[in-house]
Design a protein around this motif. Structure first.
Motif, PDB file in Angstrom:
ATOM      1  N   LEU A  55     -20.278  -4.219  -8.074  1.00  0.00           N
ATOM      2  CA  LEU A  55     -20.344  -3.434  -8.973  1.00  0.00           C
ATOM      3  C   LEU A  55     -21.881  -2.370  -8.527  1.00  0.00           C
ATOM      4  O   LEU A  55     -21.046  -1.282  -9.655  1.00  0.00           O
ATOM      5  CB  LEU A  55     -20.033  -4.218 -10.549  1.00  0.00           C
ATOM      6  CG  LEU A  55     -18.756  -5.095 -10.905  1.00  0.00           C
ATOM      7  CD1 LEU A  55     -19.307  -5.923 -12.357  1.00  0.00           C
ATOM      8  CD2 LEU A  55     -17.862  -3.874 -10.627  1.00  0.00           C
ATOM      9  N   VAL A  56     -21.898  -2.694  -8.562  1.00  0.00           N
ATOM     10  CA  VAL A  56     -23.038  -2.006  -7.901  1.00  0.00           C
ATOM     11  C   VAL A  56     -23.048  -0.870  -6.910  1.00  0.00           C
ATOM     12  O   VAL A  56     -23.265   0.428  -6.851  1.00  0.00           O
ATOM     13  CB  VAL A  56     -24.532  -2.006  -6.543  1.00  0.00           C
ATOM     14  CG1 VAL A  56     -25.054  -3.621  -7.313  1.00  0.00           C
ATOM     15  CG2 VAL A  56     -23.817  -2.669  -5.718  1.00  0.00           C
ATOM     16  N   THR A  57     -21.217  -0.420  -6.777  1.00  0.00           N
ATOM     17  CA  THR A  57     -21.310   0.476  -6.416  1.00  0.00           C
ATOM     18  C   THR A  57     -20.104   1.773  -7.291  1.00  0.00           C
ATOM     19  O   THR A  57     -19.505   3.020  -6.792  1.00  0.00           O
ATOM     20  CB  THR A  57     -20.410   0.465  -5.008  1.00  0.00           C
ATOM     21  OG1 THR A  57     -18.785  -0.513  -5.369  1.00  0.00           O
ATOM     22  CG2 THR A  57     -21.090   0.246  -3.817  1.00  0.00           C
ATOM     23  N   ASN A  58     -19.963   1.166  -8.444  1.00  0.00           N
ATOM     24  CA  ASN A  58     -19.107   1.106  -9.514  1.00  0.00           C
ATOM     25  C   ASN A  58     -20.132   3.081  -9.880  1.00  0.00           C
ATOM     26  O   ASN A  58     -20.792   2.783  -9.758  1.00  0.00           O
ATOM     27  CB  ASN A  58     -19.200   0.814 -10.556  1.00  0.00           C
ATOM     28  CG  ASN A  58     -18.605   0.825 -11.997  1.00  0.00           C
ATOM     29  OD1 ASN A  58     -18.572   1.952 -12.056  1.00  0.00           O
ATOM     30  ND2 ASN A  58     -17.080  -0.007 -11.782  1.00  0.00           N
ATOM     31  N   GLN A  59     -19.058   3.416 -10.351  1.00  0.00           N
ATOM     32  CA  GLN A  59     -19.436   5.359 -10.868  1.00  0.00           C
ATOM     33  C   GLN A  59     -20.121   5.309 -12.240  1.00  0.00           C
ATOM     34  O   GLN A  59     -20.773   6.958 -12.741  1.00  0.00           O
ATOM     35  CB  GLN A  59     -18.233   6.133 -10.138  1.00  0.00           C
ATOM     36  CG  GLN A  59     -17.613   6.218  -9.671  1.00  0.00           C
ATOM     37  CD  GLN A  59     -16.715   7.402  -8.800  1.00  0.00           C
ATOM     38  OE1 GLN A  59     -16.329   7.420 -10.094  1.00  0.00           O
ATOM     39  NE2 GLN A  59     -16.508   8.031  -8.074  1.00  0.00           N
ATOM     40  N   ASP A  60     -20.488   4.481 -12.523  1.00  0.00           N
ATOM     41  CA  ASP A  60     -20.968   3.991 -14.394  1.00  0.00           C
ATOM     42  C   ASP A  60     -21.944   3.888 -13.679  1.00  0.00           C
ATOM     43  O   ASP A  60     -22.335   3.138 -12.908  1.00  0.00           O
ATOM     44  CB  ASP A  60     -19.917   2.992 -15.126  1.00  0.00           C
ATOM     45  CG  ASP A  60     -20.294   3.451 -16.347  1.00  0.00           C
ATOM     46  OD1 ASP A  60     -19.932   4.560 -16.745  1.00  0.00           O
ATOM     47  OD2 ASP A  60     -21.241   2.113 -17.290  1.00  0.00           O
ATOM     48  N   ASP A  61     -23.196   4.705 -14.005  1.00  0.00           N
ATOM     49  CA  ASP A  61     -24.582   4.335 -13.690  1.00  0.00           C
ATOM     50  C   ASP A  61     -24.981   3.580 -15.265  1.00  0.00           C
ATOM     51  O   ASP A  61     -25.802   2.527 -14.526  1.00  0.00           O
ATOM     52  CB  ASP A  61     -25.474   5.915 -14.749  1.00  0.00           C
ATOM     53  CG  ASP A  61     -24.871   7.115 -12.909  1.00  0.00           C
ATOM     54  OD1 ASP A  61     -24.452   6.520 -12.214  1.00  0.00           O
ATOM     55  OD2 ASP A  61     -25.113   7.569 -13.586  1.00  0.00           O
ATOM     56  N   LYS A  62     -24.806   3.281 -16.607  1.00  0.00           N
ATOM     57  CA  LYS A  62     -24.915   2.079 -17.168  1.00  0.00           C
ATOM     58  C   LYS A  62     -24.624   0.838 -16.746  1.00  0.00           C
ATOM     59  O   LYS A  62     -25.234  -0.447 -16.604  1.00  0.00           O
ATOM     60  CB  LYS A  62     -24.312   2.227 -18.822  1.00  0.00           C
ATOM     61  CG  LYS A  62     -24.930   3.722 -19.211  1.00  0.00           C
ATOM     62  CD  LYS A  62     -24.374   4.057 -20.321  1.00  0.00           C
ATOM     63  CE  LYS A  62     -25.078   5.525 -21.146  1.00  0.00           C
ATOM     64  NZ  LYS A  62     -24.186   5.345 -22.046  1.00  0.00           N
ATOM     65  N   LEU A  63     -23.564   0.805 -16.250  1.00  0.00           N
ATOM     66  CA  LEU A  63     -22.904  -0.171 -15.455  1.00  0.00           C
ATOM     67  C   LEU A  63     -24.126  -0.586 -14.093  1.00  0.00           C
ATOM     68  O   LEU A  63     -24.302  -2.197 -13.998  1.00  0.00           O
ATOM     69  CB  LEU A  63     -21.048  -0.399 -15.111  1.00  0.00           C
ATOM     70  CG  LEU A  63     -21.308  -1.641 -14.391  1.00  0.00           C
ATOM     71  CD1 LEU A  63     -21.246  -3.102 -15.517  1.00  0.00           C
ATOM     72  CD2 LEU A  63     -19.874  -1.683 -13.740  1.00  0.00           C
TER      73      LEU A  63
END
Length: 83
Positions: A55-63
């Motif tokens: 999930l570190v590659t997810n686009q959501d900065d908060k996530l």
């Protein structure tokens, strides 16, 4: 919390498509792992890292922030947990 069986349920929440649920689950896992090496090991044993790390590659900065915090809390206790 660990004895009540919450960690596997949080790991399931991380796998859900809902972004807010992923954030909250990562935050809760981070909060658990920060206290002791045993709690961090419980998070690892539940398989959380294999679902959280990608999930570190997810686009959501908060996530991404919650994911990085959770991984940091797990890995801070020992080299074995960091691996």
């Amino acid at each position: 919390v660990v004895d009540a069986g919450a960690v596997p349920l949080l790991v399931l929440c991380v796998q859900e498509p809902e972004l807010t649920l992923k954030r909250i689950a990562c935050s809760a896992l981070s909060d658990l792992a920060k206290h002791t090496p045993e709690l961090a090991q419980a998070v690892v044993d539940a398989g959380a890292v294999s679902y959280i790390a990608p999930l570190v590659t997810n686009q959501d900065d908060k996530l991404k922030r919650q994911v990085c915090c959770a991984l940091a809390q797990v890995s801070k206790h020992s080299v074995d947990l960091a691996e």
